[in-house]
Design an enzyme around this catalytic site. Structure first.
Site, mmCIF file in Angstrom:
data_model
loop_
_atom_site.group_PDB
_atom_site.id
_atom_site.type_symbol
_atom_site.label_atom_id
_atom_site.label_comp_id
_atom_site.label_asym_id
_atom_site.label_seq_id
_atom_site.Cartn_x
_atom_site.Cartn_y
_atom_site.Cartn_z
ATOM 1 C CG PHE A 1 -0.808 -3.663 -7.820
ATOM 2 C CD1 PHE A 1 -0.987 -5.037 -7.768
ATOM 3 C CD2 PHE A 1 -1.795 -2.858 -7.289
ATOM 4 C CE1 PHE A 1 -2.125 -5.597 -7.194
ATOM 5 C CE2 PHE A 1 -2.942 -3.400 -6.709
ATOM 6 C CZ PHE A 1 -3.105 -4.779 -6.662
ATOM 7 C CG ASP B 1 -2.037 3.331 -11.424
ATOM 8 O OD1 ASP B 1 -2.290 4.072 -10.461
ATOM 9 O OD2 ASP B 1 -2.282 2.108 -11.434
ATOM 10 C CE LYS C 1 -2.864 2.475 -2.891
ATOM 11 N NZ LYS C 1 -3.145 1.471 -1.881
HETATM 12 C C1 LIG Z 1 -0.617 2.070 -8.398
HETATM 13 C C2 LIG Z 1 -1.895 1.390 -8.029
HETATM 14 N N1 LIG Z 1 -2.865 1.275 -8.935
HETATM 15 C C3 LIG Z 1 -4.034 0.690 -8.636
HETATM 16 C C4 LIG Z 1 -4.265 0.160 -7.403
HETATM 17 C C5 LIG Z 1 -5.578 -0.511 -7.110
HETATM 18 O O1 LIG Z 1 -6.351 0.290 -6.283
HETATM 19 P P1 LIG Z 1 -7.610 -0.318 -5.514
HETATM 20 O O2 LIG Z 1 -7.094 -1.308 -4.527
HETATM 21 O O3 LIG Z 1 -8.267 0.882 -4.894
HETATM 22 O O4 LIG Z 1 -8.481 -0.951 -6.540
HETATM 23 C C6 LIG Z 1 -3.285 0.252 -6.417
HETATM 24 C C7 LIG Z 1 -3.490 -0.323 -5.077
HETATM 25 O O5 LIG Z 1 -2.587 -0.559 -4.329
HETATM 26 C C8 LIG Z 1 -2.064 0.884 -6.742
HETATM 27 O O6 LIG Z 1 -1.077 0.994 -5.839
#
Ligand SMILES: Cc1ncc(COP(=O)(O)O)c(C=O)c1O
Length: 400
Positions: free
Chosen positions: A140, A225, A254
């Protein structure tokens, strides 16, 4: 702005886009790992804003930083140098592999920046058709079109096609499959050290070191990520430190500013240098407000040794849940690191989440059958005991 709960819920269904499957609960106050709803009911918060509220709610240092910055300067734009942005970049670089930081406003945007950097770097240093990004099933990376194209799950992508070209998907944890997928058109491998939304899937031991070797051999960039796993969540400041390797680029969001919207891309100089003036940007990114709160968050996290605390209390949580698995039905597996924990259930997790909430515990799902816990890193063993007891009670009752 205060209204009774029913009126608020009526207005929510009338005025808001219905794109979230929300719980009918309006939370209005928080302190530490506790939150309260509009009816004054207290909850133990093992969601923590989905891994955002690492310092707990209303932390005095964060409240102080917000108050002070609100009366000083909120926003000026990146036309000018922003002292708190410079301080946060320096802190992040001095405590990581990275040489430079770029700031934006969310995790998805941080990944967009990383995808753009990878393509520009590969085109400038390798070949004009070196544009592909390899990502993992179950990943994700966010909801914007680039991040979505890197997120190969039908439920997220469906209806939004055509996606961006140039993404290749392989199974998470399968080094051989990744080796087969990577060729001289591969600009980067983008991977979460622990898949959060995908079910709290921890990378197998030699997987990330194997990806590092693969990138070193081919010239592809290794992008981690760490939007969910970063900032002490897994018991290290950065999750990749569990594997003793470093990426070339890392994305964060986050917990970085305790709930004030922020994202960041960190990178080593050799690839960061392609992002020349005018190549990328953001109106709000790195503004005085968000980065002041980011500095307060980061320094407090280090001073209070929250990664170490997450390591200790997280190990206790996992141990308690595994022990519960021996006593009550429903728990097939408990996995995770630090305070990013997934309980693999033999039943749908949604009703278990609802029943926990009815008993005063907030938890969330990660996929259909995984109960996820991402509490503030300030919780203690007594909070863990309370949470595990609720989960046990719910599982016993949902069996009968
Ligand atoms: C691993 C990871 N990358 C990216 C995102 C996307 O972040 P945002 O919702 O701040 O765009 C999330 C959100 O849950 C995430 O868990």
């Amino acid at each position: 702005m205060s209204q009774d709960t029913k009126t608020l819920l009526d207005w929510a269904s009338q005025y808001l886009f219905q794109n979230y499957a929300r719980t009918p609960l309006c939370l209005v106050r928080g302190e530490g790992a506790r939150v309260w709803d509009t009816d004054g009911r207290e909850y133990l918060d093992f969601v923590g804003g989905i891994a955002v509220d690492a310092l707990g709610h209303s932390h005095p240092k964060i409240v102080g930083a917000i108050r002070e910055q609100a009366t000083t300067l909120l926003h000026v734009s990146n036309l000018y140098q922003i002292p708190s942005q410079i301080h946060l970049a320096r802190l992040l670089c001095e405590h990581s592999f990275a040489d430079r930081a770029f700031f934006c406003n969310s995790g998805a945007e941080a990944n967009e920046a990383a995808i753009k950097l990878a393509r520009k770097f590969a085109k400038e240093t390798r070949a004009s058709d070196c544009v592909e990004i390899v990502t993992m099933h179950g990943a994700f990376h966010g909801r914007t079109m680039g991040a979505l194209s890197a997120t190969p799950t039908e439920k997220y992508q469906h209806g939004f096609e055509p996606l961006l070209p140039g993404f290749k998907y392989v199974p998470f944890g399968d080094l051989r499959a990744t080796e087969r997928a990577v060729d001289n058109r591969t600009a980067a491998i983008l991977v979460e050290p622990i898949q959060g939304e995908g079910g709290v899937n921890v990378a197998p031991d030699d997987y990330l070191p194997g990806l590092r070797r693969l990138c070193d051999a081919t010239g592809a960039l290794l992008i981690f990520d760490e939007v969910q796993t970063g900032m002490g969540r897994t018991g290290r400041l950065w999750a990749h430190q569990h594997w003793g390797i470093e990426p070339d680029v890392m994305t964060l969001a986050k917990a970085l500013a305790s709930g004030i919207p922020i994202g960041a891309m960190l990178a080593k100089e050799f690839c960061a240098r392609v992002m020349i003036a005018g190549s990328h940007g953001s109106t709000f990114g790195g503004n005085p407000f968000a980065t002041t709160v980011g500095v307060a968050t980061f320094t407090t996290m280090l001073e209070d040794k929250l990664p170490e605390r997450a390591d200790r209390v997280g190990a206790y949580l996992i141990e308690r849940l595994r022990a519960a698995g021996g006593r009550v039905p429903g728990i097939k597996d408990v996995r995770g690191k630090g305070l990013l924990v997934g309980i693999d259930l033999d039943r749908p997790a949604g009703p278990v989440v609802d029943a926990c909430r009815d008993r005063g515990l907030l938890v969330l799902t990660a996929g259909d059958a995984i109960l996820r816990m991402t509490p503030p890193l300030v919780i203690d063993e007594a909070d863990v005991d309370e949470a595990v007891e609720v989960v046990e009670q719910v599982l016993v009752r949902s069996q009968s």
